[in-house]
Design an enzyme around this catalytic site. Structure first.
Site, PDB file in Angstrom:
ATOM      1  N   LEU A 141      10.945 -19.933  -5.858  1.00 55.36           N
ATOM      2  CA  LEU A 141       9.923 -19.176  -5.126  1.00 55.36           C
ATOM      3  C   LEU A 141       8.531 -19.322  -5.762  1.00 55.36           C
ATOM      4  O   LEU A 141       8.387 -19.212  -6.985  1.00 55.36           O
ATOM      5  CB  LEU A 141      10.315 -17.692  -5.139  1.00 55.36           C
ATOM      6  CG  LEU A 141       9.314 -16.713  -4.518  1.00 55.36           C
ATOM      7  CD1 LEU A 141       9.367 -16.789  -2.996  1.00 55.36           C
ATOM      8  CD2 LEU A 141       9.592 -15.281  -4.970  1.00 55.36           C
ATOM      9  N   ASP A 161       0.826  -1.209   0.000  1.00 60.42           N
ATOM     10  CA  ASP A 161       0.000   0.000   0.000  1.00 60.42           C
ATOM     11  C   ASP A 161       0.865   1.266   0.000  1.00 60.42           C
ATOM     12  O   ASP A 161       1.976   1.263   0.523  1.00 60.42           O
ATOM     13  CB  ASP A 161      -0.921  -0.017   1.227  1.00 60.42           C
ATOM     14  CG  ASP A 161      -2.079   0.961   1.087  1.00 60.42           C
ATOM     15  OD1 ASP A 161      -2.408   1.351  -0.061  1.00 60.42           O
ATOM     16  OD2 ASP A 161      -2.667   1.347   2.115  1.00 60.42           O
ATOM     17  N   HIS A 200       2.062   3.722  -9.092  1.00 61.32           N
ATOM     18  CA  HIS A 200       1.852   2.301  -9.391  1.00 61.32           C
ATOM     19  C   HIS A 200       3.034   1.753 -10.196  1.00 61.32           C
ATOM     20  O   HIS A 200       3.463   0.620  -9.995  1.00 61.32           O
ATOM     21  CB  HIS A 200       0.539   2.107 -10.151  1.00 61.32           C
ATOM     22  CG  HIS A 200      -0.682   2.466  -9.329  1.00 61.32           C
ATOM     23  ND1 HIS A 200      -0.859   2.004  -8.048  1.00 61.32           N
ATOM     24  CD2 HIS A 200      -1.769   3.241  -9.601  1.00 61.32           C
ATOM     25  CE1 HIS A 200      -2.004   2.487  -7.561  1.00 61.32           C
ATOM     26  NE2 HIS A 200      -2.569   3.241  -8.482  1.00 61.32           N
TER      27      HIS A 200
HETATM   28  C1  IPE Z   1      -5.286  -2.713  -0.185  1.00 62.75           C
HETATM   29  O1  IPE Z   1      -4.984  -1.379  -0.381  1.00 62.75           O
HETATM   30  C2  IPE Z   1      -5.273  -3.415  -1.496  1.00 62.75           C
HETATM   31  C3  IPE Z   1      -3.980  -3.516  -2.159  1.00 62.75           C
HETATM   32  C4  IPE Z   1      -2.823  -3.200  -1.647  1.00 62.75           C
HETATM   33  C5  IPE Z   1      -4.029  -4.042  -3.474  1.00 62.75           C
HETATM   34  P1  IPE Z   1      -6.133  -0.267  -0.403  1.00 62.75           P
HETATM   35  O2  IPE Z   1      -5.444   1.036  -0.486  1.00 62.75           O
HETATM   36  O3  IPE Z   1      -7.128  -0.578  -1.443  1.00 62.75           O
HETATM   37  O4  IPE Z   1      -6.783  -0.472   1.035  1.00 62.75           O
HETATM   38  P2  IPE Z   1      -7.837   0.426   1.814  1.00 62.75           P
HETATM   39  O5  IPE Z   1      -9.034   0.573   0.957  1.00 62.75           O
HETATM   40  O6  IPE Z   1      -7.185   1.752   2.073  1.00 62.75           O
HETATM   41  O7  IPE Z   1      -8.107  -0.305   3.084  1.00 62.75           O
HETATM   42  C1  IPE Z   2      -1.733   0.263  -3.365  1.00 63.75           C
HETATM   43  O1  IPE Z   2      -1.484   1.616  -3.369  1.00 63.75           O
HETATM   44  C2  IPE Z   2      -1.936  -0.283  -4.758  1.00 63.75           C
HETATM   45  C3  IPE Z   2      -3.332  -0.636  -5.076  1.00 63.75           C
HETATM   46  C4  IPE Z   2      -4.321  -0.662  -4.245  1.00 63.75           C
HETATM   47  C5  IPE Z   2      -3.577  -1.000  -6.448  1.00 63.75           C
HETATM   48  P1  IPE Z   2      -2.669   2.675  -3.331  1.00 63.75           P
HETATM   49  O2  IPE Z   2      -3.065   2.996  -4.728  1.00 63.75           O
HETATM   50  O3  IPE Z   2      -3.751   2.224  -2.447  1.00 63.75           O
HETATM   51  O4  IPE Z   2      -1.933   3.928  -2.704  1.00 63.75           O
HETATM   52  P2  IPE Z   2      -2.524   4.923  -1.616  1.00 63.75           P
HETATM   53  O5  IPE Z   2      -2.933   4.106  -0.441  1.00 63.75           O
HETATM   54  O6  IPE Z   2      -3.662   5.635  -2.240  1.00 63.75           O
HETATM   55  O7  IPE Z   2      -1.368   5.809  -1.305  1.00 63.75           O
HETATM   56 MG    MG Z   3      -4.118   2.438  -0.427  1.00 60.89          MG
END
Ligand code: IPE
Ligand code: IPE
Ligand code: MG
Length: 271
Positions: free
Chosen positions: A152, A41, A58
């Site tokens: 892995l 995240d 991303h």
């Molecule tokens: C969780 O991240 C999903 C992934 C890392 C793919 P999110 O950013 O979507 O989680 P929430 O919604 O903040 O809990």
């Molecule tokens: C996690 O990073 C990746 C996905 C959920 C695809 P986020 O896109 O949730 O990044 P933040 O949490 O908004 O910074």
């Molecule tokens: Mg996120």
């Protein structure tokens, strides 16, 4: 094990013999988790902090994936499970979802040779039926290409939800009850376990979440029942080998009791 693993030449060109000594203590190396799961995240915030669009975050996140896959592979970790796209992430703006799908397709296409060369076995977990047929074919192709690899096991969770996983396992069992193959008393924990994603792999020992939030966000719910949890403020694109080693050191310092008392564990360890 002494060969160079070139997931990302120039960035993670590390050979086992160069990498391990001095970086991970012997104690940590003796207590490595077999199965590590990561909620990757913080991509969006990483980009936004730099005044850039979220998609750049991303893309930077993909580089971090390469790095961590390489390190996990060299350490001899059995399974690495990465949360790439949750069943809830469809709720994001269409533009971001489309970009994420495109990125997923391109990464699969581009990386598969390298993963294959490094003996990584790719396994996509999640409900892939919602993806475009082009992406579904790419997923199937990538899995097939690496299915005999012995290094892995890399599980990538895409359109994955922990609740979905449990529901689909129960559904399969219910069908078996309906057809008379089993009776309802055989609908046990062990049976559910056998129908979940990753059923043939070791239990998740360590679950890491980057990005500073303290929640599981519907990731592996059942499989993480006894996982050690490590939360870090580091945003996923900044999660590097050092940060990973740090999480592994935290894991090694934990006493896993599985319901026993600390003294019972010490007695077992002294045997
Ligand atoms: C969780 O991240 C999903 C992934 C890392 C793919 P999110 O950013 O979507 O989680 P929430 O919604 O903040 O809990
Ligand atoms: C996690 O990073 C990746 C996905 C959920 C695809 P986020 O896109 O949730 O990044 P933040 O949490 O908004 O910074
Ligand atoms: Mg996120």
């Amino acid at each position: 094990m002494s060969s160079t693993i070139d997931f990302e030449p120039g960035v993670t060109e590390l050979s086992t013999s160069e990498t391990l000594p001095g970086q991970l203590s012997e104690v940590v190396r003796q207590s490595l988790p077999k199965h590590v799961a990561i909620i990757m995240d913080g991509n969006g915030r990483w980009a936004q902090n730099k005044g850039m669009p979220r998609v750049i975050g991303h893309k930077a996140g993909v580089k971090a994936v390469r790095r961590i896959v390489s390190v996990a592979s060299q350490l001899g970790i059995e399974s690495l499970t990465l949360f790439a796209f949750s069943s809830e992430n469809w709720r994001r703006p269409d533009k971001e979802v489309t970009l994420l799908m495109e990125l997923f397709f391109n990464v699969l296409q581009r990386e598969i040779k390298r993963l294959d060369k490094n003996q990584v076995k790719l396994n996509i977990i999640g409900d892939i039926s919602r993806f475009s047929s082009r992406l579904q074919s790419q997923i199937i192709k990538a899995q097939e290409q690496t299915q005999h690899n012995t290094g892995l096991v890399l599980n990538v969770a895409a359109n994955y939800g922990g609740r979905w996983d449990i529901a689909q396992a129960v559904q399969k069992l219910a069908e078996k009850v309906e057809s008379g193959e089993i009776n309802s008393s055989q609908l046990t924990e062990a049976a559910i376990n056998q129908h979940l994603c990753m059923q043939n792999q070791s239990e998740v020992d360590l679950m890491i979440r980057t990005g500073g939030d303290y929640r599981i966000s519907n990731f592996i719910l059942w499989q993480a029942a006894y996982a050690e949890l490590v939360f870090t403020e580091t945003l996923w694109p900044d999660f590097d080998e050092k940060a990973f080693h740090h999480s592994l050191a935290i894991f090694a310092s934990r006493q896993r009791r599985f319901g026993l008392t600390g003294s019972q564990i010490e007695e077992i360890q002294a045997l």
